[in-house]
Design a protein around this motif. Structure first.
Motif, PDB file in Angstrom:
ATOM      1  N   SER A 140     -70.146 -27.080  18.524  1.00 48.47           N
ATOM      2  CA  SER A 140     -69.309 -27.644  17.460  1.00 48.47           C
ATOM      3  C   SER A 140     -69.427 -26.822  16.189  1.00 48.47           C
ATOM      4  N   ARG A 156     -66.099 -24.750  14.544  1.00 53.96           N
ATOM      5  CA  ARG A 156     -65.664 -24.978  13.158  1.00 53.96           C
ATOM      6  C   ARG A 156     -65.430 -23.658  12.428  1.00 53.96           C
ATOM      7  N   ASP A 209     -64.695 -33.000  14.085  1.00 52.25           N
ATOM      8  CA  ASP A 209     -65.626 -31.874  14.259  1.00 52.25           C
ATOM      9  C   ASP A 209     -66.667 -31.851  13.160  1.00 52.25           C
ATOM     10  N   THR A 210     -66.199 -32.127  11.943  1.00 55.20           N
ATOM     11  CA  THR A 210     -67.153 -32.157  10.825  1.00 55.20           C
ATOM     12  C   THR A 210     -68.170 -33.249  11.041  1.00 55.20           C
ATOM     13  N   SER A 223     -69.392 -32.496   4.336  1.00 59.94           N
ATOM     14  CA  SER A 223     -68.620 -31.274   4.176  1.00 59.94           C
ATOM     15  C   SER A 223     -68.182 -31.151   2.730  1.00 59.94           C
TER      16      SER A 223
END
Length: 767
Positions: free
Chosen positions: A79, A83, A94-95, A130
């Motif tokens: 993952s 990204r 995904d984050t 993030s």
């Protein structure tokens, strides 16, 4: 000795110095012990410090290793790598997955774990989800106000690495005493050999790092520092003033150095995990504080040792000086001589007094002994010559302090033939004869003392006479004893001094008159040295009563043989002619000395007549005739006679054939100069003439010796070859009669003044 000879210093002061020197031993022992103990403690301190620092730095390395492992795991997550392909914020899911993965990593030692993506300039953190790089920096630093001064650009530059898969230790900011250290590792998401696209960063808790640094600061005023690969300090346990050049130090080796005006013990260790360096700086005074107690104890011990040594020295000096004081008082009372300290010390004063006393006694004893010895020698010499005073024999011997063992005497006449001049001395030295007399007297009298009594008297240059007084025994046994003593004397003097001598022994005689008779017999026996030779023993009993035998016909025959050799050009050698002449007389060991002397005279007279017949130009004629008359032995006479015959014959030949034979020699040299074996002997053999005689004649006619004439021909031939050919020196040497090139160069330089090579070059330049 610590004092110069003759130094006028009191012995009391010398005692003081001497005992002080002795008592310096414990002082030096303490000093050496201290030095050894100091070295041992220094080594122990160094080893202990190095072990402690190794333990601390290994602990730090284990933390860094864990951080490196975590960074590597983060970069391997699918993952995280997916990204990296999204330039925008991307899929929230995904984050979320990345944050969940990062949050699941161990958080006990890490303040944060995050991934920085270069293209999107975003950071996904375990603690802050993030964020953009600028937002993460402000958010992260908002909780750490002390490091808020770092700009966003500097923060971003720390995260962008120029290589992949290689972890680096970086500082995310903060004071150097409590920084946020992190392990950063960059990678390309697709494992391609391109530029890195993302960086995984694992940050260590600043408080944990500070706690580790403080725990490693084992000494007061010490500093622990961590440097990156560029030599920039990243963290320190305390504020540090000064610059540190790591290139001056070696990993694991302690070194004392001055940094920022203060002395430190510097210890440097390279990390085994990352490309960083740990440095320990400890104040030198604090580092060696364990030595202070040792220094104090040593100083006190040395002080006590010096005080005790001084006290013991004074006590022993006074005690040992007391006998000298008593001796000085005794000397003053006996000789009325007062000791003056300004002139000399006590020992010199006592030595002078004793030496004067001994010299006076020895001088008196020596005078008495010399006078007695001289009188005894004079008496014995007069007895040998038969000129003693006609007094009673017993009274005459007693008057000269000679105690007889019996009335039997024997004389041994000794003539020294040769000796080792390195051991005894030169013949020209006047002391050599005295030394020889002393050697003979001491050894001869010592050898006789075992069974008899001996006296040795000097007769003149290289001549001695020994007189033996025997104990009662048969004459035959006494003669055997004399021969045994003489043989032992010969062996001793030959082996130890290289002395060779001839001795003549008389028969056993009685009384004073017998001494004179014995000496006359020894002299008569010594005359037979001409027949016996040098270094032999001659007994009078073996040569007495020999009849006189002489043949006048033999004289004429021998003279004719000598004349024939000189005038008839016979093929005999001088040795053969001499042997034939002597054989005419049939000389044997049983001939009397008088008969042999007559033969010697007649042959010498014949040589003189031949010399006068040939002419007055015989070289050294008078000297040669005199040598024939003075020959010591028959062997010497034969050799001189051979030389005389050879010279007479050469003189006769040269008077008629001088120029003819020299011309033949010159012609022979011209024809055979290329023969390397041609020399004086070969030339003489070829022309049947004595080489030395030919050389003299050749020089008279040509003005140079035959060898010089030969070398001149060879050099002229060599010059021709050097000028017109390219032959080597060895080839030219062979062509011109030299043994080798070295001989050619040597003779060429001697005659021409330059080497053959220089001559060849000179001739080539002229052409």
């Amino acid at each position: 000795m610590i004092f110069r000879k003759g130094h006028n210093r009191s012995f009391f002061v010398r005692f003081l110095y001497s005992y002080l020197m002795i008592l310096l031993v414990p002082f030096l022992t303490i000093f050496v012990t201290y030095a050894c103990a100091e070295v041992s403690i220094r080594n122990e301190i160094l080893i202990s410090s190095e072990n402690s620092l190794h333990q601390f730095f290994n602990n730090v390395d284990s933390r860094l290793s864990e951080m490196v492992h975590t960074s590597f795991k983060v970069l391997q997550d699918d993952s995280v790598k997916r990204r990296a392909y999204e330039s925008e914020a991307g899929n929230g899911y995904d984050t979320y997955q990345i944050k969940q993965y990062l949050s699941g990593l161990p958080q006990d030692t890490f303040s944060d774990v995050f991934v920085y993506y270069y293209d999107s300039d975003r950071i996904i953190s375990a603690g802050y989800s993030s964020l953009s790089c600028s937002s993460y920096a402000s958010t992260y630093y908002a909780k750490n106000l002390e490091i808020a001064s770092m700009s966003e650009e500097a923060f971003r530059d720390n995260l962008i690495l120029d290589r992949g898969n290689t972890p680096e230790l970086i500082s995310l900011g903060g004071a150097i005493t409590q920084p946020t250290l992190a392990v950063a590792m960059a990678q390309n998401a697709g494992y391609a050999l391109g530029e890195p696209e993302m960086t995984a960063c694992v940050a260590l808790h600043p408080s944990l790092l500070a706690e580790m640094l403080q725990s490693a600061n084992f000494h007061r005023d010490g500093v622990i520092l961590i440097f990156n690969k560029d030599g920039t300090p990243l963290a320190a346990s305390a504020e540090f003033q000064g610059e540190l050049d790591l290139s001056r130090y070696t990993d694991g080796v302690s070194r004392e150095d001055t940094i920022g005006g203060q002395k430190y013990m510097v210890q440097l260790f390279d990390s085994t995990v990352l490309d960083c360096t740990y440095v320990s700086l400890t104040s030198a005074s604090a580092f060696w504080e364990k030595l202070n107690t040792l220094r104090t104890v040593c100083l006190v011990s040395l002080t006590l040792c010096m005080c005790i040594s001084a006290a013991v020295t004074v006590y022993l000096s006074k005690r040992n000086y007391s006998p000298i004081t008593s001796l000085l008082r005794t000397i003053h009372s006996k000789t009325n001589r007062q000791y003056d300290r300004s002139e000399q010390d006590e020992l010199e004063f006592v030595r002078t007094i004793l030496q004067q006393s001994f010299e006076e006694n020895n001088l008196l004893s020596s005078r008495i002994e010399n006078e007695s010895h001289a009188l005894r020698e004079d008496f014995l010499l007069r007895a040998l010559q038969g000129t003693w005073n006609q007094d009673g024999e017993e009274d005459a011997f007693s008057a000269h302090q000679i105690s007889l063992l019996s009335d039997k005497f024997c004389a041994v006449l000794i003539r020294v033939e040769s000796f080792d001049e390195n051991l005894v001395g030169s013949r020209e030295n006047s002391d050599t004869q005295r030394l020889l007399s002393l050697i003979f007297a001491n050894i001869f009298e010592e050898l006789c003392a075992a069974s008899h009594q001996g006296f040795m008297l000097e007769l003149g240059a290289m001549r001695q006479v020994g007189l033996l007084n025997f104990r009662g025994a048969p004459d035959e046994a006494l003669t055997a004893d004399v021969c045994s003593i003489c043989m032992k004397l010969s062996d001793l003097l030959t082996n130890h001094f290289g002395i060779c001598f001839t001795w003549a022994v008389s028969e056993i005689q009685s009384g004073l008159q017998g001494i004179h008779t014995a000496y006359a017999q020894a002299v008569h026996a010594m005359n037979y040295r001409f027949l016996y030779g040098k270094g032999k023993s001659i007994l009078y009993r073996d040569v007495k009563n020999r009849p006189f035998r002489y043949n006048s016909a033999a004289e004429s025959k021998a003279s004719q043989i000598l004349l024939n050799y000189v005038y008839q050009d016979s093929k005999e050698t001088p040795a053969q002619a001499t042997e034939a002449a002597l054989a005419c007389f049939e000389i044997s060991p049983q001939d009397s000395c008088e008969a042999v002397q007559c033969i010697k005279y007649e042959l010498t007279n014949t040589v003189g007549k031949i010399a006068r017949q040939i002419g007055p130009s015989l070289p050294e004629e008078d000297s040669l005739i005199r040598r024939l008359f003075d020959a010591d032995t028959l062997f010497d006479y034969r050799a001189i006679l051979e030389e005389a015959l050879n010279q007479l014959r050469q003189l006769r030949l040269s008077s008629h054939e001088t120029h003819t034979i020299c011309d033949k020699a010159a012609s022979y040299i011209q024809d055979h100069y290329t023969d390397p074996n041609l020399n004086n002997n070969a030339l003489g053999n070829a022309l049947n003439i004595s080489p030395s005689y030919l050389s003299r004649l050749f020089k008279l006619q040509f003005g140079q010796a035959p060898l010089d004439y030969l070398y001149q021909l060879r050099i002229e031939s060599a010059k021709e070859l050097l000028s017109h050919t390219a032959m080597t020196m060895e080839d030219i040497a062979v062509r011109t009669g030299f043994l080798n090139g070295t001989a050619l160069i040597k003779i060429f330089r001697k005659i021409e003044g330059i080497t053959p090579g220089a001559y060849r070059k000179l001739m080539q330049n002229n052409t």
